[in-house]
Design an enzyme around this catalytic site. Sequence first.
Site, PDB file in Angstrom:
ATOM      1  N   ASP A   1      -6.394   4.488   2.512  1.00 29.68           N
ATOM      2  CA  ASP A   1      -6.193   4.973   1.146  1.00 29.68           C
ATOM      3  C   ASP A   1      -6.450   3.909   0.078  1.00 29.68           C
ATOM      4  OD1 ASP A   1      -3.868   3.569   1.974  1.00 29.68           O
ATOM      5  OD2 ASP A   1      -2.799   4.370   0.274  1.00 29.68           O
TER       6      ASP A   1
ATOM      7  N   TYR B   1      -8.305  -6.416  -1.181  1.00 31.66           N
ATOM      8  CA  TYR B   1      -7.834  -7.167  -0.012  1.00 31.66           C
ATOM      9  C   TYR B   1      -8.667  -8.425   0.246  1.00 31.66           C
ATOM     10  CZ  TYR B   1      -4.314  -3.873   1.667  1.00 31.66           C
ATOM     11  OH  TYR B   1      -3.194  -3.109   1.799  1.00 31.66           O
TER      12      TYR B   1
END
Length: 441
Positions: free
Chosen positions: A170, A264
């Site tokens: 997600d 990330y």
Amino acid sequence: MKKFSILVAGGGSTYTPGIVLMLLDNLDKFPIRQIKFYDNDKERQDIVANACEILIKERNPEIDFLATTNPEEAFTDVDFVMAHIRAGKYAMRELDEKIPLKHGVVGQETCGPGGIAYGMRSIGPMIELIDYMEKYSPNAWMLNYSNPAAIVAEATRRLRPNSKILNICDMPIGIERHMATILGLKSRKDMTIKYYGLNHFGWWTSVTDKEGKDLMPKLKEHIAQHGYNVNLQMYQHNDASWNDTFMKAKDIYAIDPTTLPNTYLKYYLYPDYVVEHSDINYSRANMVMDGREKFVFGECKKIAEAGTSEGCELHIDEHASYIVDLARALAYNTKERMLLIVENNGAIENFDKTAMVEIPCLVGCEGPEPLTVGTIPQFQKGLMEQQVSVEKLVVEAWIEGSYTKLWQAMTISKTVPSAKVAKEILDDLIEANNEFWPELN
């Protein structure tokens, strides 16, 4: 119209109520006859299940509901298994974060040594879930968003290559919601995107509107100054640590201004910054336990005690809507364009064919049809080859019970400075995970 039977594997998760609410909110598009929960922790699952049973009765009493710890009961007669398990729960996540930090290395649940530790715990339980599904409901699809998705996806590719499992994440969805807000669009679905990478490790190469107008210049202008930060009220991603993550995207973007990065990447490209801004005594796991977990379980207990959801503050989770879209695409052959983690198989021409890559796919009743990406630049290719080697070595270490391969995986990770540090962290993690990992020789 066919009504579907859904099993939530990981019924005791804090995300489960949000998924149930999303399913109930979309019954016109995706009709349901039965919702089941399965978990190996009855006590935890009961807290969530007692509340969800009331939510279902209030909103659609015709839907059958069952919460069970019995695999046969859970997996029999289901069309979709929605899996979000966390082997070792938050107590082990806390160790995944704090053990590497003790050695001056990034402590994160899906990246670096913490992600490797979590992956080693997740492979066995995920394979077990697939086997239950194939035994009791062989025609069902598993929609897996259990982390670390990259390692889980590689493990399922190796160990259950023909299974009907789709691995999803997600995080790109969350970032695309921020993009839509930056652009003044109502929804991320007003954009068409091109993206490639590995899970939690990718780049957007194109964002256009539905007429084909290039939206990248406006996004780049914003991201160069503010990262992905916007005034967006999202329960899941609106605390200080997430704001910092979204802001750091401007520094990741600066390294390659031709693309837009997944947030990330900060763990791999700025590990020194991350360690400097981490608190070994109060990591992200502690924030989640004190925040999300207390909130969700507290609300669930209130509903169960009151016998009604009136005044409850539980709400739909953003990632849940993606799962409904995916289930609909499989059920109704919609050919919706979605980001999935699939075997590369030449979609990225100059990259390992067997790598599990995250790329746009058209999804229909036969599963995903990956879209061609073409060749990728040397910078991204180099980073991805290093990271995909980590993931493959972890899975090989699990299959073979190999200490050496796990040490190699830790050593290759861009978050770890040397083989010496990798070995010290690994030895600490082995001790912490002795009841979850296979024995290593």
